[in-house]
Design an enzyme around this catalytic site. Structure first.
Site, PDB file in Angstrom:
ATOM      1  N   ASN A  53       0.852  -1.031  -0.021  1.00  0.00           N
ATOM      2  CA  ASN A  53      -0.009   0.079   0.041  1.00  0.00           C
ATOM      3  C   ASN A  53       1.018   1.303  -0.054  1.00  0.00           C
ATOM      4  O   ASN A  53       1.418   1.503   0.917  1.00  0.00           O
ATOM      5  CB  ASN A  53      -0.675  -0.109   1.149  1.00  0.00           C
ATOM      6  CG  ASN A  53      -1.791   1.263   1.251  1.00  0.00           C
ATOM      7  OD1 ASN A  53      -1.949   2.124   0.580  1.00  0.00           O
ATOM      8  ND2 ASN A  53      -2.640   1.380   2.295  1.00  0.00           N
ATOM      9  N   ARG A  89      -2.567  -2.041  -3.332  1.00  0.00           N
ATOM     10  CA  ARG A  89      -3.816  -1.497  -3.153  1.00  0.00           C
ATOM     11  C   ARG A  89      -3.822  -0.318  -4.141  1.00  0.00           C
ATOM     12  O   ARG A  89      -2.939   0.696  -4.186  1.00  0.00           O
ATOM     13  CB  ARG A  89      -3.773  -0.827  -1.618  1.00  0.00           C
ATOM     14  CG  ARG A  89      -5.030  -0.156  -1.190  1.00  0.00           C
ATOM     15  CD  ARG A  89      -4.875   0.745  -0.119  1.00  0.00           C
ATOM     16  NE  ARG A  89      -6.103   1.516  -0.095  1.00  0.00           N
ATOM     17  CZ  ARG A  89      -5.993   2.723   0.690  1.00  0.00           C
ATOM     18  NH1 ARG A  89      -5.124   3.080   1.306  1.00  0.00           N
ATOM     19  NH2 ARG A  89      -7.462   3.168   0.835  1.00  0.00           N
ATOM     20  N   HIS A 127     -12.959   2.681   0.338  1.00  0.00           N
ATOM     21  CA  HIS A 127     -12.906   1.540   1.498  1.00  0.00           C
ATOM     22  C   HIS A 127     -13.369   0.583   1.138  1.00  0.00           C
ATOM     23  O   HIS A 127     -13.784  -0.187   1.978  1.00  0.00           O
ATOM     24  CB  HIS A 127     -13.663   2.096   2.796  1.00  0.00           C
ATOM     25  CG  HIS A 127     -12.798   3.609   3.568  1.00  0.00           C
ATOM     26  ND1 HIS A 127     -13.731   4.217   4.100  1.00  0.00           N
ATOM     27  CD2 HIS A 127     -11.723   3.570   3.682  1.00  0.00           C
ATOM     28  CE1 HIS A 127     -12.833   5.289   4.798  1.00  0.00           C
ATOM     29  NE2 HIS A 127     -11.674   4.604   4.513  1.00  0.00           N
ATOM     30  N   ARG A 183     -11.318  15.575   7.812  1.00  0.00           N
ATOM     31  CA  ARG A 183     -12.404  15.926   6.861  1.00  0.00           C
ATOM     32  C   ARG A 183     -13.759  16.294   7.185  1.00  0.00           C
ATOM     33  O   ARG A 183     -14.034  15.609   7.842  1.00  0.00           O
ATOM     34  CB  ARG A 183     -12.225  14.849   5.902  1.00  0.00           C
ATOM     35  CG  ARG A 183     -11.059  14.706   4.933  1.00  0.00           C
ATOM     36  CD  ARG A 183     -10.981  13.255   4.131  1.00  0.00           C
ATOM     37  NE  ARG A 183     -10.133  12.270   4.818  1.00  0.00           N
ATOM     38  CZ  ARG A 183     -10.103  11.301   4.334  1.00  0.00           C
ATOM     39  NH1 ARG A 183     -10.811  10.776   3.501  1.00  0.00           N
ATOM     40  NH2 ARG A 183      -9.000  10.262   4.774  1.00  0.00           N
ATOM     41  N   GLU A 233      -7.884  -5.267   5.719  1.00  0.00           N
ATOM     42  CA  GLU A 233      -8.020  -4.962   4.105  1.00  0.00           C
ATOM     43  C   GLU A 233      -6.717  -5.392   3.577  1.00  0.00           C
ATOM     44  O   GLU A 233      -6.749  -6.064   2.321  1.00  0.00           O
ATOM     45  CB  GLU A 233      -7.620  -3.378   4.090  1.00  0.00           C
ATOM     46  CG  GLU A 233      -8.820  -2.589   4.333  1.00  0.00           C
ATOM     47  CD  GLU A 233      -8.695  -1.138   4.638  1.00  0.00           C
ATOM     48  OE1 GLU A 233      -8.220  -0.836   5.801  1.00  0.00           O
ATOM     49  OE2 GLU A 233      -9.275  -0.304   3.588  1.00  0.00           O
TER      50      GLU A 233
END
Ligand code: AMP
Length: 391
Positions: free
Chosen positions: A9, A83, A172, A231, A375
């Protein structure tokens, strides 16, 4: 270690990795960070869980990957799974990374200018280092390509979709796919409809019906939807014009404010870290309490909205650093959904933390699950499935 897949990743200055065997055995994992600087560092965990740090002054993605490979104790991967944040409409599932596919990933970079170029740097470095190994791209957006048009289209001029691919994509996806598949297994046979809440530094919700994403809270970018660490999530689209006209802010300033200075950190004027916020709220910090209330209310509101995408509701799933570890957030979200008939087992809620999987409902109404996300494991699994590596 049986037939391990190396999962990578890549960020702009970091590479997270995990070497994942086929038999569920221990993983080798770690992170190379501050790449491109004199402080570049590899932090690695070996198969006995011991941590090691190696300084890599000036290392780029390629040099860091070589150092990662050297740290694998001689365990050679059989494939590399990458990823990739944005797959646009090209990618509905994991794909083998050949020249044509890489060109398509490059094309989607305009939709994720901060993320896809870093992912591509990792792909190029891994191809140079392991030319004989199959490389697979697993996309954060792919799981959501099953959204119906009424869920993925914005009410904007058709030409913006047709000519510029402006639509909702969702992110996600590997996490929502993993936890909903796990819940299918835990709940047993039947047609399942799950509402999943991935609550970490980034946060999103998803409605999953019979294993397919039917709607999700993030959109064109990972800014839409829930309140997150820094965010804002949803705001009035008129805000941009207002700030520009009234305060003279540029688009870049507005974008930076919404992505980096908003969310839990902006509301609390304290921190984006949920642990600190909960402690500060306990001490009576008004900003922390407000941030917590807004965060939980917006999750509940999003889950209620996404329930429209499900013919029936089997239950709710919490995951991510906050979803897995904060009984307070889970209890507040559940309390803010009074019409769903949810019953919380308070003792089970308090006891389900730190990587534990558990059912936290009181036995009546929709199920409530805490499922630690994986993940990396999902990327390894999709890589194996595509390459037909598993027995
Ligand atoms: P992630 O991005 O999934 O690693 O999640 C990061 C978020 O999880 C941060 O806001 C952390 O404060 C939060 N988190 C981690 N552990 C806990 C905990 N024990 N209680 C509350 N929040 C936690």
């Amino acid at each position: 270690m049986k037939a391990p897949v190396l999962v990578i990743n890549c960020g702009s200055s970091s590479i997270k990795y995990a070497l994942i065997p086929d038999d569920g055995g221990p993983r080798l994992e770690g992170i190379a960070e501050r790449l491109g600087s004199q402080e570049a560092l590899l932090k690695a965990k070996d198969s006995k869980g011991q941590r090691h740090e190696t300084s890599l002054p000036g290392a780029d993605h390629g040099a860091a990957l070589e150092a990662i490979f050297t740290s694998l104790d001689g365990h050679a991967p059989v494939a590399v799974g990458h990823r990739i944040v944005h797959g646009g409409e090209h990618f509905t599932r994991a794909s083998r990374l050949d020249d044509q596919v890489i060109a398509a990933v490059e094309e989607t970079s305009a939709l994720a200018p901060l993320h896809n170029p870093a992912n591509l740097a990792g792909i190029q470095a891994a191809r140079a280092l392991f030319p004989a190994l199959p490389q697979v791209g697993v996309f954060d957006t792919a799981f959501h390509q099953s959204l119906p048009a009424h869920a993925y289209r914005y009410a904007l001029p058709e030409s913006l979709y047709r000519d510029h691919a402006i639509r909702r994509y969702g992110f996600h996806g590997t996490s929502h796919a993993f936890v909903s598949q796990r819940a299918d297994t835990l709940a047993g046979s039947g047609d399942h409809g799950w509402l999943t809440a991935h609550l970490g530094n980034g946060c999103s919700t998803c409605a999953v019906w019979q294993g397919q994403s039917r709607d999700t809270s993030m959109g064109l970018t990972p800014l839409e939807g829930l309140v997150m660490g820094t965010r804002s999530g949803d705001v009035d689209p008129g805000l941009h014009a207002h700030l520009h006209r009234q305060l003279g802010w540029s688009l870049d300033e507005i974008d930076a404010m919404l992505n980096q200075r908003s969310g839990l950190a902006g509301l609390s004027e304290l921190t984006n870290d949920m642990r600190e916020l909960e402690a500060a709220a306990e001490r009576g910090h008004a900003g922390a309490s407000l941030a917590l209330e807004v965060f939980c209310y917006r999750i509940a509101k999003s889950l209620a909205a996404l329930s429209c995408a499900l013919p029936t509701l089997s239950g709710l799933i919490f995951t991510g650093g906050i979803g897995e570890n904060s009984p307070t957030v889970r209890a507040k979200v559940i309390a803010a959904l009074p019409h769903f008939g949810l019953g919380l087992d308070e003792a089970a809620n308090l006891a389900t933390l730190r990587g534990r999987e558990g059912r936290i409902d009181a036995g009546s109404g929709p199920q409530l699950w805490v499922i630690p996300t994986d993940e990396e494991g999902q990327i390894a699994r999709e890589t194996r499935e595509l390459l037909e590596l598993s027995a």
